[in-house]
Design an enzyme around this catalytic site. Structure first.
Site, short mmCIF file in Angstrom:
data_model
loop_
_atom_site.label_atom_id
_atom_site.label_comp_id
_atom_site.label_asym_id
_atom_site.label_seq_id
_atom_site.Cartn_x
_atom_site.Cartn_y
_atom_site.Cartn_z
NE ARG A 172 -3.96 2.68 -0.35
CZ ARG A 172 -5.28 2.67 0.00
NH1 ARG A 172 -5.82 3.65 0.35
NH2 ARG A 172 -5.94 1.64 0.08
CG ASP A 221 -5.70 -7.45 -7.27
OD1 ASP A 221 -4.55 -7.59 -6.74
OD2 ASP A 221 -6.69 -6.78 -6.66
CB THR A 275 -2.46 -1.26 -9.11
OG1 THR A 275 -3.37 -2.08 -8.93
CG2 THR A 275 -1.80 -0.92 -7.64
CD GLU A 284 -11.12 -1.81 -7.63
OE1 GLU A 284 -9.96 -1.65 -7.06
OE2 GLU A 284 -12.33 -1.77 -7.39
CD GLU A 289 -3.06 -1.05 0.22
OE1 GLU A 289 -3.04 0.16 -0.40
OE2 GLU A 289 -3.69 -2.05 0.11
#
Length: 571
Positions: free
Chosen positions: A189, A319, A545, A458, A185
């Site tokens: 981010r 993913d 992502t 998404e 993360e």
């Protein structure tokens, strides 16, 4: 509908008077300025006499030959009307784009007034709103939203965020109450947010902060048995967490660290992160050695130097590993064909083992747990619509992207609120084999398994990719439907929040949190969907992502080929 004004020069020629109009003119004398009332019988008799007289006259005096008349040009009204329709559509798109920008403004205002410098906003009323430290205490919402601020042209707000960022130190100013942070993360981010901001607005401060953060995380890549296996990192003690991470943890840092090496010229970042790719590639060179029994798919969990477990999925915990195989290939200017080969192996495996049609002909991507098929798809898996579209080397992949995106839209459209559930189950048309002799029982029909909606991006991400690559206006309508649902059920006096039940949304039963990805991804993808001149085209940029744009190295034509092939099929 707006009134269309047509210039006299463009109007069709006046209609010539007919025989019937002459008769009516002759037989309707004025009485006090108005036509007199005449019986229909008299009108019909007068008309008959006049016609007989005209026929007799024509027989005695045949008309002289008429010179040919130049053909009259077709009226230009259709072209004008088409232009008007185009203008009207542009006006609608402009209004929708402004509405999405206002959505961002409302969310940012709430964050600034009630959570400035904190990680995330707790939405609510002016009296109840607050903040939460959830990702290290480094103001993740602010960093995650930097490039969205830039794309929306909010220069003053970006300046304020940049000034705050200059006062923050990654090596010192972490949340002392929770010193262990998710490396995954933090990379997507924070590091991604800084690199995306630097890409769109090359302020030196953004790149310096990115280097500061990357250097802090480098110990997670130190040589040894767990050299690429760090899931979390204890900042206070600079120690790697020994908990086994998932596939997405170890396979979703390569894009950011590779890009940082491209920007700084220092290869150490790319070398550290890409070791995992080399490990996977070398194992695939030896045919008998596989992480799983299906070529192209990898188990979800990772222990030491080996992937473990029987679960194979494109959903949560795996993913972005598959997503980054494609995107690192694109970032490098399509110069690493072995990465694209790994990606295509994964797509082939999905087509053969995980893609199903349900009883309503919806396409979904299931998961495997051993020999059992799990006939459900989480919201996270909707990114597949975007991934399959971006990497569509074959027509079957573009069709798959189209169908998966339609299913994800259906997750929204079939709920009572118009919001998409966190997880949904499907009933396949028929029991379908996983492999020879292995079958699965069909679960209940399409329905939500987890009814929460937490402002996830998404589905709109997939819609944005499909709109950009195909130009089909249907996708803009779908995006607008999603915007309206979010605005109606998730907006609070301060910020936006998720809901706990998409079929029964309630202000008293919400998730109580405005995730940073709402501003980094959800609103950004909505805004870009209604932007005609795309500032970050796929030919030049690749998104991480978390929807942070990185500039690609020149070379390659994957995106151009996808657009060309789609438009050829549409003709």
């Amino acid at each position: 509908m707006p009134r269309i004004v047509i210039d006299d020069a463009l109007a069709p020629p006046p209609r010539q008077k007919t025989l019937r109009s002459h008769v009516h003119t002759a037989l309707l004398p004025l009485r006090n300025g108005r036509p007199a009332v005449v019986s229909f019988a008299f009108l019909n008799l007068g008309m008959l006499l006049m016609v007989m007289g005209m026929v007799a006259a024509d027989a005695m005096h045949p008309p002289a030959p008429v010179a040919p008349v130049a053909p009259i040009a077709p009226p230009r009204r259709p072209a004008v009307m088409k232009a008007a329709r185009v203008d009207a559509a542009a006006a609608v798109t402009s209004r929708r784009r402004k509405a999405v920008k206002n959505m961002f403004r409302h969310a940012w205002k709430g964050y600034k007034e009630h959570a400035w410098g904190m990680d995330e906003l707790i939405p609510g009323s002016a009296a109840s709103a607050g903040s939460i430290q959830s990702f290290g205490g480094w103001g993740v919402t602010m960093v995650d939203a930097l490039d969205t601020l830039i794309l929306l042209g909010m220069k003053e707000e970006e300046r304020e965020a940049r000034e705050w960022l200059a006062t923050m130190n990654y090596t010192r100013d972490y949340n002392s109450g929770e010193t262990s942070v998710s490396v995954f993360e933090t990379v997507i981010r924070h590091l991604g947010g800084l690199l995306g901001a630097y890409t769109l607005s090359p302020e030196r401060a953004y790149l310096e902060k990115a280097v500061e953060l990357a250097d802090l995380l480098m110990p997670t890549f130190q040589p040894g048995e767990r050299s690429f296996a760090a899931g979390s990192y204890d900042l206070a003690h600079q120690a790697i967490d020994t908990t086994d991470p998932c596939l997405a943890d170890v396979g979703s840092k390569q894009l950011e660290f590779s890009y940082l090496s491209m920007l700084t010229g220092d290869p150490k970042y790319a070398q550290a992160a890409n070791y995992f790719y080399e490990h996977v590639h070398n194992l695939n060179l030896d045919e008998p050695v596989r992480y799983s029994s299906i070529k192209g798919l990898y188990p979800t969990w990772f222990g030491g130097m080996k992937l473990a477990g029987d679960r194979l999925t494109f959903g949560g915990q795996a993913d972005s590993f598959y997503e980054y195989l494609l995107k690192v290939y694109l970032l490098h200017g399509e110069q690493d064909p072995w990465l694209y080969a790994l990606y295509e192996d994964a797509v082939d495996a999905a087509l053969q083992h995980l893609v199903f049609k349900d009883v309503d002909d919806r396409t979904y991507v299931a998961s495997l747990n051993g020999r059992s098929v799990e006939h459900h798809m989480d919201h996270l898996s909707c990114f597949l619509g975007a991934m399959f579209a971006l990497g569509a080397g074959r027509d079957v992949e573009l069709e798959l992207a189209k169908n998966v995106t339609a299913t994800c839209y259906a997750m929204y459209a079939t709920s009572r609120s118009g919001l998409g559930a966190e997880d949904s189950s499907f009933s396949p048309k028929l029991p379908q084999p996983v492999e020879a002799g292995a079958y699965t029982e069909a679960p209940a029909p399409f329905r939500a398994l987890d009814n929460k909606y937490i402002l996830r991006p998404e589905a709109i991400e997939a819609i944005y990719y499909m709109w950009t690559l195909t130009g089909d206006p249907m996708y803009r309508e779908w995006a607008w439907d999603m915007y309206l649902a979010i605005e109606r059920y998730c907006k609070r006096d301060v910020g936006y929040t998720g809901v706990n039940d998409v079929d029964h949304p309630s202000a008293e039963d919400d998730t109580g949190r405005m995730e940073s990805f709402f501003l980094a991804e959800t609103v950004k993808y909505l805004y870009l969907t209604f932007t005609d001149e795309n500032p970050v085209p796929f030919e030049d940029y690749v998104f991480n992502t978390e929807a942070h744009p990185f500039r690609r190295l020149p070379g390659g034509n994957v995106v151009q080929e996808i657009k060309r092939r789609h438009h050829r099929r549409a003709q």
